[in-house]
Design a protein around this motif. Structure first.
Motif, PDB file in Angstrom:
ATOM      1  N   PRO A 117      74.410  -3.817 -40.912  1.00 39.43           N
ATOM      2  CA  PRO A 117      75.305  -4.271 -39.847  1.00 39.43           C
ATOM      3  C   PRO A 117      76.498  -3.356 -39.637  1.00 39.43           C
ATOM      4  O   PRO A 117      77.113  -3.372 -38.571  1.00 39.43           O
ATOM      5  N   VAL A 118      76.850  -2.571 -40.659  1.00 40.74           N
ATOM      6  CA  VAL A 118      77.931  -1.597 -40.531  1.00 40.74           C
ATOM      7  C   VAL A 118      77.398  -0.236 -40.943  1.00 40.74           C
ATOM      8  O   VAL A 118      76.859  -0.070 -42.039  1.00 40.74           O
ATOM      9  N   LEU A 119      77.522   0.743 -40.054  1.00 38.87           N
ATOM     10  CA  LEU A 119      77.129   2.126 -40.325  1.00 38.87           C
ATOM     11  C   LEU A 119      78.039   3.014 -39.481  1.00 38.87           C
ATOM     12  O   LEU A 119      77.700   3.417 -38.378  1.00 38.87           O
ATOM     13  N   ASP A 120      79.215   3.281 -40.001  1.00 41.06           N
ATOM     14  CA  ASP A 120      80.257   3.977 -39.253  1.00 41.06           C
ATOM     15  C   ASP A 120      80.689   5.244 -39.984  1.00 41.06           C
ATOM     16  O   ASP A 120      80.915   5.220 -41.197  1.00 41.06           O
ATOM     17  N   GLY A 121      80.835   6.321 -39.241  1.00 41.13           N
ATOM     18  CA  GLY A 121      81.369   7.556 -39.784  1.00 41.13           C
ATOM     19  C   GLY A 121      82.199   8.271 -38.739  1.00 41.13           C
ATOM     20  O   GLY A 121      82.032   8.037 -37.538  1.00 41.13           O
ATOM     21  N   GLU A 122      83.096   9.131 -39.191  1.00 40.50           N
ATOM     22  CA  GLU A 122      83.950   9.847 -38.253  1.00 40.50           C
ATOM     23  C   GLU A 122      84.181  11.266 -38.743  1.00 40.50           C
ATOM     24  O   GLU A 122      84.092  11.552 -39.942  1.00 40.50           O
ATOM     25  N   GLY A 123      84.482  12.155 -37.803  1.00 40.67           N
ATOM     26  CA  GLY A 123      84.786  13.539 -38.151  1.00 40.67           C
ATOM     27  C   GLY A 123      83.672  14.169 -38.956  1.00 40.67           C
ATOM     28  O   GLY A 123      82.509  14.197 -38.529  1.00 40.67           O
ATOM     29  N   PRO A 124      83.977  14.670 -40.150  1.00 39.36           N
ATOM     30  CA  PRO A 124      82.975  15.374 -40.940  1.00 39.36           C
ATOM     31  C   PRO A 124      82.007  14.458 -41.663  1.00 39.36           C
ATOM     32  O   PRO A 124      81.062  14.941 -42.290  1.00 39.36           O
TER      33      PRO A 124
ATOM     34  N   GLY B 227      95.720  18.665 -42.543  1.00 38.23           N
ATOM     35  CA  GLY B 227      94.360  18.388 -42.971  1.00 38.23           C
ATOM     36  C   GLY B 227      93.738  17.242 -42.194  1.00 38.23           C
ATOM     37  O   GLY B 227      94.391  16.524 -41.442  1.00 38.23           O
ATOM     38  N   VAL B 228      92.451  17.073 -42.393  1.00 39.82           N
ATOM     39  CA  VAL B 228      91.679  16.047 -41.700  1.00 39.82           C
ATOM     40  C   VAL B 228      91.688  14.756 -42.511  1.00 39.82           C
ATOM     41  O   VAL B 228      91.552  14.779 -43.731  1.00 39.82           O
ATOM     42  N   ARG B 229      91.853  13.641 -41.807  1.00 41.25           N
ATOM     43  CA  ARG B 229      91.683  12.313 -42.420  1.00 41.25           C
ATOM     44  C   ARG B 229      90.418  11.718 -41.842  1.00 41.25           C
ATOM     45  O   ARG B 229      90.300  11.552 -40.624  1.00 41.25           O
TER      46      ARG B 229
ATOM     47  N   GLY C 167      94.009  19.957 -48.253  1.00 36.49           N
ATOM     48  CA  GLY C 167      94.793  19.036 -47.445  1.00 36.49           C
ATOM     49  C   GLY C 167      93.986  17.915 -46.806  1.00 36.49           C
ATOM     50  O   GLY C 167      94.550  16.948 -46.302  1.00 36.49           O
ATOM     51  N   ASP C 168      92.641  18.011 -46.812  1.00 39.89           N
ATOM     52  CA  ASP C 168      91.807  16.965 -46.232  1.00 39.89           C
ATOM     53  C   ASP C 168      91.802  15.723 -47.115  1.00 39.89           C
ATOM     54  O   ASP C 168      91.967  15.805 -48.336  1.00 39.89           O
ATOM     55  N   ARG C 169      91.558  14.574 -46.479  1.00 34.89           N
ATOM     56  CA  ARG C 169      91.424  13.301 -47.198  1.00 34.89           C
ATOM     57  C   ARG C 169      90.184  12.593 -46.653  1.00 34.89           C
ATOM     58  O   ARG C 169      90.181  12.114 -45.521  1.00 34.89           O
ATOM     59  N   PHE C 170      89.138  12.511 -47.458  1.00 39.21           N
ATOM     60  CA  PHE C 170      87.898  11.852 -47.065  1.00 39.21           C
ATOM     61  C   PHE C 170      87.717  10.587 -47.884  1.00 39.21           C
ATOM     62  O   PHE C 170      88.002  10.559 -49.081  1.00 39.21           O
ATOM     63  N   THR C 171      87.183   9.545 -47.250  1.00 37.01           N
ATOM     64  CA  THR C 171      86.854   8.301 -47.945  1.00 37.01           C
ATOM     65  C   THR C 171      85.474   7.846 -47.492  1.00 37.01           C
ATOM     66  O   THR C 171      85.192   7.786 -46.299  1.00 37.01           O
ATOM     67  N   LEU C 172      84.629   7.521 -48.454  1.00 35.08           N
ATOM     68  CA  LEU C 172      83.274   7.054 -48.175  1.00 35.08           C
ATOM     69  C   LEU C 172      83.043   5.767 -48.955  1.00 35.08           C
ATOM     70  O   LEU C 172      83.198   5.747 -50.182  1.00 35.08           O
ATOM     71  N   ALA C 173      82.702   4.683 -48.263  1.00 33.44           N
ATOM     72  CA  ALA C 173      82.556   3.373 -48.903  1.00 33.44           C
ATOM     73  C   ALA C 173      81.201   2.777 -48.570  1.00 33.44           C
ATOM     74  O   ALA C 173      80.715   2.882 -47.435  1.00 33.44           O
TER      75      ALA C 173
ATOM     76  N   GLY D 194      96.980  25.323 -48.704  1.00 35.89           N
ATOM     77  CA  GLY D 194      96.958  25.430 -50.154  1.00 35.89           C
ATOM     78  C   GLY D 194      97.103  24.093 -50.855  1.00 35.89           C
ATOM     79  O   GLY D 194      97.180  24.035 -52.081  1.00 35.89           O
ATOM     80  N   ASP D 195      97.123  22.997 -50.084  1.00 34.41           N
ATOM     81  CA  ASP D 195      97.268  21.668 -50.678  1.00 34.41           C
ATOM     82  C   ASP D 195      95.953  21.201 -51.286  1.00 34.41           C
ATOM     83  O   ASP D 195      94.869  21.675 -50.934  1.00 34.41           O
ATOM     84  N   GLU D 196      96.064  20.234 -52.182  1.00 37.33           N
ATOM     85  CA  GLU D 196      94.883  19.609 -52.768  1.00 37.33           C
ATOM     86  C   GLU D 196      94.158  18.766 -51.727  1.00 37.33           C
ATOM     87  O   GLU D 196      94.763  18.096 -50.899  1.00 37.33           O
ATOM     88  N   ALA D 197      92.839  18.809 -51.753  1.00 37.34           N
ATOM     89  CA  ALA D 197      92.017  17.905 -50.950  1.00 37.34           C
ATOM     90  C   ALA D 197      91.594  16.728 -51.814  1.00 37.34           C
ATOM     91  O   ALA D 197      91.517  16.842 -53.043  1.00 37.34           O
ATOM     92  N   ARG D 198      91.286  15.595 -51.158  1.00 35.11           N
ATOM     93  CA  ARG D 198      90.814  14.410 -51.877  1.00 35.11           C
ATOM     94  C   ARG D 198      89.552  13.877 -51.219  1.00 35.11           C
ATOM     95  O   ARG D 198      89.436  13.872 -49.984  1.00 35.11           O
ATOM     96  N   TYR D 199      88.641  13.423 -52.076  1.00 37.51           N
ATOM     97  CA  TYR D 199      87.399  12.806 -51.612  1.00 37.51           C
ATOM     98  C   TYR D 199      87.183  11.568 -52.471  1.00 37.51           C
ATOM     99  O   TYR D 199      86.907  11.672 -53.666  1.00 37.51           O
ATOM    100  N   ASP D 200      87.324  10.390 -51.866  1.00 36.55           N
ATOM    101  CA  ASP D 200      87.246   9.133 -52.608  1.00 36.55           C
ATOM    102  C   ASP D 200      86.007   8.359 -52.188  1.00 36.55           C
ATOM    103  O   ASP D 200      85.798   8.092 -51.000  1.00 36.55           O
TER     104      ASP D 200
END
Length: 256
Positions: free
Chosen positions: A25-32, A5-7, A59-65, A90-96
């Motif tokens: 001053p901070v505006l960063d994103g990656e991948g999706p 999966g994607v991190r 299987g993906d793991r996304f984090t947005l802060a 078939g794994d669980e994905a997470r979005y935090d």
């Protein structure tokens, strides 16, 4: 993307620009998770989350802060709905989602809906940490399945803390494999769209909004702190949005 999966993560920090506006001053994103600053009508900053890839997949793991410093105002939305899809493993994905608002800061967190597609498995958490004197408007909407399909498995946890004190901590699990009764009369009652609207205002400490029903499928309740919660279910995303928007306009007529 690998079978694991994607991190991916994204982060935004808002602070006063010294001229009556808000800088990022901070505006960063990656991948999706791509972040774009857009034109704001007032002194605050406006950011859109733009999905650069499909997902989250299994299987993906996304984090947005997001962090809003004292005296800053930030409005965060999304360009389109987020769709949880089945992955190869078939794994669980997470979005935090992690939100931090300082005393005197103001955050409007108003993304589009999260749609749980058939065969998906997503665990999403939203945690908001607010200092005393912070302001927050947070909308969360989930739609169980696209048109004509069954939902995937969706577990959602929403936590709001003010000055180190938890005022809201709730979790809802829906879809295949969820605890029994999630679709029964005590929870969704056959509806396929569910949403929450959280408002934190220092003035609510002295004058909280009165608890009341909003029709047959929604309610406004004050929380144990300077905050209020609107909870609603609806047959579809459009009617859910109309209900939440109407209550937001009543409680926050100039905020959006």
């Amino acid at each position: 993307m690998t079978l694991a999966g994607v991190r991916a993560g994204a982060r935004v920090v808002a602070r006063p620009d010294g001229r009556g506006g808000t800088a990022l001053p901070v505006l960063d994103g990656e991948g999706p998770l791509a972040l774009r600053r857009t034109r704001a009508a007032g002194p605050g900053a406006r950011v859109m989350v733009v999905g650069a890839m499909s997902g989250p997949l299994g299987g993906d793991r996304f984090t947005l802060a997001a962090r809003v410093e004292q005296g800053a105002r930030l409005h965060v939305g999304s360009a389109a709905a987020t769709i949880a899809l089945p992955g190869q493993t078939g794994d669980e994905a997470r979005y935090d989602v992690r939100l931090d608002v300082s005393d005197g800061g103001e955050l409007y967190w108003l993304p589009q809906q999260l749609i749980s597609a058939e065969g998906s498995d997503l665990y999403v958490t939203t945690r908001a940490e607010l200092h005393a004197g912070a302001r927050l408007v947070l909308r969360e909407e989930q739609v169980l399945g696209r048109a004509g399909e069954q939902p995937g498995r969706l577990t959602s946890r929403l936590t709001v803390r003010i000055a180190g004190r938890t005022v809201l901590d709730q979790e809802l699990a829906c879809g295949p494999g969820a605890p029994g009764g999630w679709d029964g009369p005590a929870v969704l009652a056959g509806h396929r769209a569910v949403g929450q609207l959280v408002l934190v205002r220092p003035e609510f400490a002295d004058e909280p909004p009165a608890a009341r029903m909003l029709g047959e499928c929604a309610a406004l309740v004050p929380l144990a702190g300077p905050a209020a919660l609107v909870s609603a279910v609806a047959p579809d995303a459009l009617r859910l949005r109309r209900l939440l928007d109407a209550e937001l306009e009543r409680l926050e007529p100039l905020g959006r």
